[in-house]
Design an enzyme around this catalytic site. Structure first.
Site, mmCIF file in Angstrom:
data_model
loop_
_atom_site.group_PDB
_atom_site.id
_atom_site.type_symbol
_atom_site.label_atom_id
_atom_site.label_comp_id
_atom_site.label_asym_id
_atom_site.label_seq_id
_atom_site.Cartn_x
_atom_site.Cartn_y
_atom_site.Cartn_z
ATOM 1 N N GLU A 144 3.652 -1.281 12.892
ATOM 2 C CA GLU A 144 4.703 -2.451 12.435
ATOM 3 C C GLU A 144 6.143 -2.115 12.863
ATOM 4 O O GLU A 144 6.941 -2.764 12.341
ATOM 5 C CB GLU A 144 4.469 -3.057 11.502
ATOM 6 C CG GLU A 144 4.431 -1.982 9.939
ATOM 7 C CD GLU A 144 4.315 -2.730 8.668
ATOM 8 O OE1 GLU A 144 4.824 -3.679 8.393
ATOM 9 O OE2 GLU A 144 3.198 -2.258 7.996
ATOM 10 N N HIS B 203 -3.835 1.931 -0.257
ATOM 11 C CA HIS B 203 -2.583 1.894 0.628
ATOM 12 C C HIS B 203 -1.417 2.040 -0.335
ATOM 13 O O HIS B 203 -1.404 1.550 -1.729
ATOM 14 C CB HIS B 203 -2.431 0.648 1.204
ATOM 15 C CG HIS B 203 -0.842 0.227 1.795
ATOM 16 N ND1 HIS B 203 -0.251 1.107 2.554
ATOM 17 C CD2 HIS B 203 -0.094 -0.500 1.267
ATOM 18 C CE1 HIS B 203 0.969 0.542 2.544
ATOM 19 N NE2 HIS B 203 1.164 -0.256 1.954
ATOM 20 N N CYS C 149 0.476 -3.165 7.109
ATOM 21 C CA CYS C 149 0.134 -1.697 7.090
ATOM 22 C C CYS C 149 -1.555 -1.534 7.282
ATOM 23 O O CYS C 149 -2.057 -0.579 7.010
ATOM 24 C CB CYS C 149 0.411 -1.163 5.583
ATOM 25 S SG CYS C 149 2.101 -1.428 5.120
HETATM 26 N N1 CAA Z 1 12.521 5.261 -15.887
HETATM 27 C C1 CAA Z 1 11.138 5.151 -15.543
HETATM 28 N N2 CAA Z 1 10.574 4.077 -15.007
HETATM 29 C C2 CAA Z 1 11.644 3.527 -14.715
HETATM 30 C C3 CAA Z 1 12.851 3.362 -14.998
HETATM 31 C C4 CAA Z 1 13.517 4.690 -15.670
HETATM 32 N N3 CAA Z 1 14.770 4.668 -15.808
HETATM 33 N N4 CAA Z 1 13.760 2.293 -14.357
HETATM 34 C C5 CAA Z 1 12.728 1.575 -13.640
HETATM 35 N N5 CAA Z 1 11.409 2.083 -13.860
HETATM 36 C C6 CAA Z 1 10.358 1.511 -13.536
HETATM 37 C C7 CAA Z 1 10.180 0.046 -13.697
HETATM 38 O O1 CAA Z 1 9.637 -0.218 -15.115
HETATM 39 C C8 CAA Z 1 9.167 -0.398 -12.746
HETATM 40 O O2 CAA Z 1 7.794 -0.096 -13.002
HETATM 41 P P1 CAA Z 1 6.691 -0.991 -13.400
HETATM 42 O O3 CAA Z 1 6.712 -2.232 -12.307
HETATM 43 O O4 CAA Z 1 5.666 -0.240 -13.751
HETATM 44 O O5 CAA Z 1 7.263 -1.622 -14.692
HETATM 45 C C9 CAA Z 1 9.457 0.645 -11.476
HETATM 46 O O6 CAA Z 1 10.270 1.616 -12.201
HETATM 47 C C10 CAA Z 1 10.211 -0.054 -10.364
HETATM 48 O O7 CAA Z 1 11.413 -0.510 -10.874
HETATM 49 P P2 CAA Z 1 11.988 -2.112 -10.501
HETATM 50 O O8 CAA Z 1 10.698 -2.826 -10.570
HETATM 51 O O9 CAA Z 1 13.029 -2.293 -11.451
HETATM 52 O O10 CAA Z 1 12.406 -1.758 -9.045
HETATM 53 P P3 CAA Z 1 13.175 -2.637 -8.019
HETATM 54 O O11 CAA Z 1 13.375 -3.664 -8.498
HETATM 55 O O12 CAA Z 1 14.398 -2.059 -7.625
HETATM 56 O O13 CAA Z 1 12.218 -2.826 -6.780
HETATM 57 C C11 CAA Z 1 10.021 -2.990 -5.651
HETATM 58 C C12 CAA Z 1 10.831 -2.359 -6.830
HETATM 59 C C13 CAA Z 1 10.291 -4.578 -5.664
HETATM 60 C C14 CAA Z 1 8.671 -2.781 -5.503
HETATM 61 C C15 CAA Z 1 11.034 -2.523 -4.294
HETATM 62 O O14 CAA Z 1 11.130 -1.139 -4.330
HETATM 63 C C16 CAA Z 1 10.593 -3.058 -3.099
HETATM 64 O O15 CAA Z 1 10.873 -4.396 -2.859
HETATM 65 N N6 CAA Z 1 9.732 -2.342 -2.148
HETATM 66 C C17 CAA Z 1 9.173 -2.857 -1.047
HETATM 67 C C18 CAA Z 1 8.131 -3.851 -1.149
HETATM 68 C C19 CAA Z 1 6.779 -3.198 -1.280
HETATM 69 O O16 CAA Z 1 6.610 -1.986 -1.094
HETATM 70 N N7 CAA Z 1 5.952 -3.878 -2.005
HETATM 71 C C20 CAA Z 1 4.524 -3.222 -2.498
HETATM 72 C C21 CAA Z 1 3.371 -4.072 -2.223
HETATM 73 S S1 CAA Z 1 3.649 -4.632 -0.572
HETATM 74 C C22 CAA Z 1 2.523 -3.402 0.557
HETATM 75 O O17 CAA Z 1 2.362 -2.623 -0.076
HETATM 76 C C23 CAA Z 1 3.216 -3.631 1.868
HETATM 77 C C24 CAA Z 1 4.119 -2.389 2.321
HETATM 78 O O18 CAA Z 1 3.963 -1.182 2.422
HETATM 79 C C25 CAA Z 1 5.649 -2.917 2.138
#
Ligand code: CAA
Length: 445
Positions: A83, A244, A120
């Site tokens: 991609e 994945h 993916c």
């Molecule tokens: N200690 C321990 N854990 C902590 C923490 C700390 N100090 N701070 C945060 N966390 C945990 C949170 O609780 C959360 O876990 P849970 O979901 O189990 O509650 C995790 O760490 C991530 O924290 P946030 O949700 O606050 O993180 P974020 O808002 O910065 O972003 C995300 C997370 C939305 C996944 C972001 O990384 C993102 O947009 N990623 C790209 C999209 C993606 O990968 N999506 C996955 C599905 S789509 C897919 O699979 C296709 C692909 O390849 C892209």
């Protein structure tokens, strides 16, 4: 029926790494444990300035061909799943073939080449294409080269920036494979979704939180569809379940969902009932919200049980070891998870031949696919031959300033030149632009 499946796999990581808790988190003013514990990531791989999806793919394929003693004549198809393509017409597979032709006497003039796109999941779809081509008897005794290669970069400041990565997986698909046989049965969960997309732009538009929900919904649908053809699944049926893996935290959620589904109406659910009750059934609720609340409560309790944690530790966690060190490789990511699991078995001296994997692929947009794989007698030799630790160890550790520079180097809208951080050695490298805007490559001894 002759077995058809993956005969060999090779992995090529980008030559740079970004330490997430050590270098990235402090710059973002975030707790390093968000990365190590929350997302489950220690580092991301990045391409050096002379690397891109072609060099990484060609390097993985070259290693694979050398190791298996393959010549161009043994390969009847080259499919690249990505991609991160940079051309809307000329497929990456032609560039890869051009690279390989620099180092082999033969050529790929009679191999069918293409490029697969569905976020993916395209790597797994290319496996399907290869499988179908062989089953249809059109392969003339040859195998297919499937390459999943991506530079998974997000815009600076996007939440996804924490989950970047870059690398390639090359797979040879053939009759009588040495590694795994693919099942004929497969299941799909597919819907028109707007969770992650790149409408003619390099970096994704992503609704991160929604993408997590869409992943889980489609994965569940795919599992149910798989069961409709292969029969009910059971947690003890599979040695490992590689999913994945955009980041390991995502798979923690998927593993729990799949386990909950698999134990419904089994003795495991019954045994756990004393501790956490039975799973709520939709029929018992008038109100959908109350049902979902009850299900969430049950799932939270299930996650804490020893029975679940033991299963997770054996079946899911070993699939995540490599991903923790390399980040998201998009199309390659589920195939990295498979290798990670098999490496775990090798290191723990497990006798896996004849055991099964359940493989859960996902592509945004969105589609999930599930199929089973039967591990073949030659698996140990195949996995022993990989040099992953060596590759991961050799990566150059980027400082924050280096990271900012290398992100710009790979940004198509920027024209930045930096010194290479590493010295290429026995690999293909990007060698500048041709007169029609094509990319040029050469092999460095
Ligand atoms: N200690 C321990 N854990 C902590 C923490 C700390 N100090 N701070 C945060 N966390 C945990 C949170 O609780 C959360 O876990 P849970 O979901 O189990 O509650 C995790 O760490 C991530 O924290 P946030 O949700 O606050 O993180 P974020 O808002 O910065 O972003 C995300 C997370 C939305 C996944 C972001 O990384 C993102 O947009 N990623 C790209 C999209 C993606 O990968 N999506 C996955 C599905 S789509 C897919 O699979 C296709 C692909 O390849 C892209």
């Amino acid at each position: 029926m002759t077995a058809v499946g993956i005969d060999a796999i090779e992995i090529w990581t980008g030559n740079l790494k970004l330490d997430l808790p050590g270098t990235f988190a402090p710059q973002k003013g975030e707790d390093p444990e968000k990365y190590t514990k929350g997302l489950g990531l220690n580092a991301s791989s990045f391409p050096d300035s002379y690397e891109d999806i072609v060099t990484m793919g060609a390097n993985a394929a070259h290693r694979l061909m050398e190791r298996k003693g393959l010549e161009p004549d043994d390969i009847g198809r080259i499919d690249v799943a990505t991609e991160s393509a940079f051309d809307n017409s000329k497929p990456v597979s032609t560039y890869v073939a051009g690279c390989l032709e620099q180092v082999y006497d033969g050529d790929f003039h009679h191999a069918n080449k293409g490029e697969r796109k569905f976020a993916c999941i395209a790597g797994t779809q290319s496996l399907d294409d290869a499988y179908n081509w062989i089953r249809a008897g059109r392969n003339r005794g040859r195998g297919a080269l499937v390459i999943a290669t991506d530079t998974a970069l997000y815009a600076r400041g996007d939440a996804g920036e924490a989950t970047q990565g870059a690398g390639a997986v090359a797979m040879y698909i053939s009759e009588d494979p040495d590694l795994v046989e693919l099942s004929t049965e497969q299941g799909y969960g597919s819907a028109d979704e707007t969770d992650f997309l790149k409408p003619n732009q390099q970096f994704p538009s992503v609704d991160g939180k929604r993408s997590v929900q869409v992943y889980l919904a489609r994965m569940r649908e795919a599992l149910e569809d798989y069961e409709s053809v292969a029969g009910d699944t059971h947690p003890d049926q599979f040695a490992y379940i590689p999913f994945h893996t955009p980041f390991p935290g995502m798979v923690r959620k998927a593993g729990l969902l799949v386990y909950r589904h698999m134990i419904r109406d089994t003795p495991i659910e019954k045994e756990l009932a004393d501790e956490i009750g039975r799973q709520p059934r939709a029929e018992a609720f008038d109100d959908e919200e109350a049902f979902h609340d009850a299900l969430r409560e049950y799932t939270d309790a299930l996650k804490e049980t020893e029975t679940y944690q033991e299963w997770y530790g054996e079946t899911i966690d070993p699939t995540l070891t490599l991903s923790r060190e390399v980040g998201n490789w998009y199309t390659g990511s589920v195939h990295v998870a498979r290798v990670s699991a098999l490496k775990h078995a090798l290191e723990n001296d497990l006798d896996l031949a004849g055991s099964q994997l359940l493989v859960g692929s996902y592509g945004s947009g969105a589609q999930a696919e599930g199929h089973a794989e039967t591990i073949q007698d030659g698996w140990k030799e195949e996995i022993e031959a990989l040099n992953l630790e060596e590759q991961l160890e050799a990566r150059y550790d980027l400082s924050w300033d280096d990271y900012e520079e290398i992100h710009d180097v790979h940004n198509h809208d920027m024209d930045v030149d930096v010194e290479e951080f590493t010295t290429p050695d026995s690999e293909f490298v990007f060698d500048g632009w041709g007169r029609m805007g094509e990319r040029k490559y050469r092999y460095v001894e």
